[in-house]
Design an enzyme around this catalytic site. Structure first.
Site, PDB file in Angstrom:
ATOM      1  CD  GLN A  63      -3.394   0.208   1.792  1.00  0.00           C
ATOM      2  OE1 GLN A  63      -3.310  -0.790   2.479  1.00  0.00           O
ATOM      3  NE2 GLN A  63      -4.473   0.937   1.781  1.00  0.00           N
ATOM      4  CG  ASP A  64       1.064   4.228   2.944  1.00  0.00           C
ATOM      5  OD1 ASP A  64       0.917   3.160   3.569  1.00  0.00           O
ATOM      6  OD2 ASP A  64       0.746   5.326   3.421  1.00  0.00           O
TER       7      ASP A  64
END
Length: 228
Positions: A63-64
């Site tokens: 995701q991040d």
């Protein structure tokens, strides 16, 4: 696909797009304003540096980046040597122990040896402000990483996409399942790993799919670089 195609050939033009320039300008301005942004500038595109387009066998979509000190270095789920494995990576190791015969849980979380074998460790968003998860969502990184997935979809065949959690699975909707393989499971985070990530056997499945294509399977045992 011609083996000469590189990331530069298929996504190089993204660098000229206004959205991409705006994203980099925002990140640069945040750094100039004294904010701590992870990973360091030199590491943002490490996934592409370590796993060239024609080498990609497996994609693990994150995701991040991790938002703690000395963790993120441009590869999804991986942390720099000397930093404890975060909980999601701990669950990935837990799954590997049961899935891959002889796998030993490492005392580090550095996954560069996967990247060097053709595992593209790609986050959806490539930067984050220290201590603030998802702080760089919707800046433009998602557009860039959509183009990356589209390039793999179009220019490669037989790539195995591991999509963990709804975020990754939405991102993977564009993948042509007649040309590529998709393995889906819940996210390995402690909140969801017990709902089916643990026991998913994605790592052994990926190796079986590679062998069916006469490709070398991945050695999933993460290795630290030899000390010079």
């Amino acid at each position: 696909m011609s083996p000469s195609l590189t990331w530069h050939d298929v996504i190089g033009q993204e660098k000229e797009q206004p959205y991409f320039k705006d994203t980099l300008a925002y990140v640069a301005a945040e750094r100039r304003a004294g904010k701590t942004i992870y990973p360091p500038q030199k590491d943002i595109f490490n996934a592409f540096r370590l796993t060239e387009l024609d080498q990609v066998k497996v994609v693990i979509l994150g995701q991040d980046p991790y938002h703690g000190p000395n963790q993120a270095h441009g590869l999804s789920f991986s942390v720099l040597p000397g930093v404890p494995a975060p909980p999601s990576l701990g669950n990935i190791y837990k799954e590997l122990v049961t899935d891959i015969p002889g796998f030993q849980r490492p005392n580090h979380g550095f996954l560069q040896s996967w990247a060097e074998q053709g595992v593209l460790l790609l986050n959806t968003v490539l930067t984050v402000e220290a201590g603030k998860a998802h702080s760089h969502a919707n800046l433009g990184w998602e557009t860039f990483t959509d183009r990356v997935i589209a390039a793999l979809n179009e220019h490669r065949e037989g790539v195995i996409f591991m999509l963990w959690g709804s975020h990754a699975q939405k991102k993977g909707r564009i993948i042509n399942t007649e040309r590529h393989y998709i393995l889906k499971a819940p996210h390995p985070s402690p909140l969801s790993a017990h709902r089916g990530f643990l026991g998913c056997k994605h790592f052994s499945q990926a190796n079986q799919l590679l062998q069916q294509q006469n490709q070398q399977p991945i050695d999933w045992q993460p290795k630290l670089p030899a000390v010079e």
